[in-house]
Design a protein around this motif. Structure first.
Motif, short mmCIF file in Angstrom:
data_model
loop_
_atom_site.label_atom_id
_atom_site.label_comp_id
_atom_site.label_asym_id
_atom_site.label_seq_id
_atom_site.Cartn_x
_atom_site.Cartn_y
_atom_site.Cartn_z
N GLU A 56 -20.26 97.44 -61.47
CA GLU A 56 -20.16 96.03 -61.82
C GLU A 56 -21.28 95.59 -62.76
O GLU A 56 -21.06 94.78 -63.67
CB GLU A 56 -20.19 95.18 -60.55
N LYS A 57 -22.48 96.15 -62.58
CA LYS A 57 -23.64 95.68 -63.33
C LYS A 57 -24.12 96.66 -64.41
O LYS A 57 -24.93 96.28 -65.26
CB LYS A 57 -24.80 95.41 -62.38
N GLY A 58 -23.65 97.90 -64.39
CA GLY A 58 -24.22 98.92 -65.25
C GLY A 58 -23.62 98.98 -66.64
O GLY A 58 -22.41 98.88 -66.83
N LEU A 59 -24.48 99.17 -67.64
CA LEU A 59 -24.04 99.29 -69.02
C LEU A 59 -24.74 100.48 -69.67
O LEU A 59 -25.98 100.57 -69.67
CB LEU A 59 -24.38 98.02 -69.81
N CYS A 60 -23.95 101.38 -70.24
CA CYS A 60 -24.49 102.54 -70.96
C CYS A 60 -24.77 102.13 -72.40
O CYS A 60 -23.89 101.60 -73.09
CB CYS A 60 -23.49 103.68 -70.95
N LEU A 61 -26.00 102.38 -72.85
CA LEU A 61 -26.42 101.98 -74.18
C LEU A 61 -26.36 103.16 -75.15
O LEU A 61 -26.46 104.32 -74.73
CB LEU A 61 -27.85 101.43 -74.14
#
Length: 381
Positions: A351-356
């Motif tokens: 829900e909160k994680g974003l791969c950059l």
């Protein structure tokens, strides 16, 4: 006429050089085009030298490598295979290929890898219920090794094979050794977005010669070593081509440099974003050194002032690719009837994680562009 968008920054694109081109042309000119040849042999040999494994076989994908491992272990209908829920589907779909049943285990909040306390609970539950656990398959998430030592101990206490999905962690270490070395076998991927690519491919590595010999046999349609085509069992068309192997061999020569650059990128993101309210980065385990394949941030919208999805869309608006974390397997429709043991950690991470963007060819300008957009989304400042 609107201004053109700036150049696209991809999440984790291939990073190739003149060395790869020369190796590919050398393989092409040799006319070893089919899935056999000297470059394939050289790639496997170089992989063993880099990692310390005794045996390996290069195949068409990491998924194929996992399938061969489970086939060797005689995973069968009625068996249970315990696997990480927070992973890519290619890690666990071979469980269904073999007709077995996945039991998904949640993540440890301290490392995001498989929660070993829940693994112990799952193994004990299956023992009491008389269910055969044919294998334990944890994932080295985003380039960080799982707790191999603890998992090895638990597997040994239940006489259960241990196959680690190291698809994302080539070049990482666990207690000073190459990731995967504590397991019965390790699976690696060379998909186009990995730290090392063959355009598409994988390796099954193990210290057990019998496993790799059988995998090599099965990967070439299980053809018997006679002049005509003789088959005593069903095999697969899984072997890596000599052309792809030539690219992989060339990429292996710069593996250490790639790991250094991935870790530098992680550190830059940490320096630029780590102090923002509501932002945290993937924790680094003290038991090893991650290759930082992808840098992942968690975004708490209440503190940061914007959600994970709002940040992703803001980056996309500026032609920058980012991606949510893996959606947990227990939440995937294809696995909706499978058992899950957890505390909701993987769901919260998704829900909160974003791969950059984490490509090794990125420069300081690229990174400044990315971090400025994320900082600009922080509305609580």
């Amino acid at each position: 006429m609107s201004d053109p968008k700036p150049n696209r920054i991809f999440l984790s694109p291939p990073h190739v050089s003149e060395r790869e081109r020369e190796a590919l042309l050398e393989a092409f000119d040799s006319n070893y085009i089919a899935p056999a040849g000297p470059h394939l042999d050289a790639f496997e040999k170089s992989f063993l030298e880099k990692t310390g494994f005794k045996h390996c076989v290069a195949v068409s994908s990491g998924t194929a490598a996992m399938h061969l491992a489970l086939r060797h272990l005689e995973v069968s209908p009625g068996d249970v295979v315990i696997a990480s829920s927070l992973t890519f589907i290619g890690s666990v779909s071979p469980i269904l290929f073999q007709g077995a049943t996945p039991l998904f285990v949640d993540s440890d909040p301290e490392t995001w890898n498989m929660d070993t306390s829940l693994l112990a609970e799952a193994l004990e539950r299956c023992r009491k219920e008389g269910r055969r656990v044919a294998a334990v398959v944890p994932t080295d998430l985003y380039g960080q090794s799982c707790d191999q030592e603890k998992i090895r101990t638990l597997c040994d206490s239940h006489a259960t094979p241990f196959v680690v999905d190291s698809a994302e962690s080539l070049g990482a270490t666990y207690r000073g050794a190459s990731t995967g070395r504590t397991a019965d076998a390790a699976v690696f991927s060379f998909n186009g977005n990995k730290i090392l690519t063959t355009s598409g491919g994988g390796i099954l590595a193990s210290d057990e010669r019998e496993m790799i010999d059988q995998a090599r046999h099965l990967a070439t349609q299980a053809r018997e070593p006679v002049a005509h085509f003789e088959h005593r069992e069903l095999g697969y068309n899984y072997r890596l081509s000599n052309l792809c192997a030539a690219v992989g061999w060339a990429q292996l020569q710069s593996l250490e440099d790639r790991v250094v650059r991935k870790r530098e990128i992680f550190q830059i993101y940490e320096e630029e974003l780590g102090d923002l309210p509501g932002i945290s980065l993937m924790p680094q385990s003290p038991k090893g050194e991650s290759n930082c394949w992808l840098t992942v941030i968690l975004i708490d919208p209440a503190e940061f002032g914007a959600s994970r999805e709002e940040v992703r869309l803001a980056l996309e608006e500026e032609n920058i690719e980012s991606r949510p974390m893996w959606k947990p397997m227990h939440a995937q429709p294809v696995f909706e009837k499978c058992e899950y043991l957890g505390r909701g950690i993987a769901d919260e991470l998704f829900e909160k994680g974003l791969c950059l963007p984490s490509g090794t060819a990125m420069n300081g300008v690229d990174l400044a562009r990315i971090t400025a957009i994320i900082i600009g989304q922080c509305r609580s400042r």
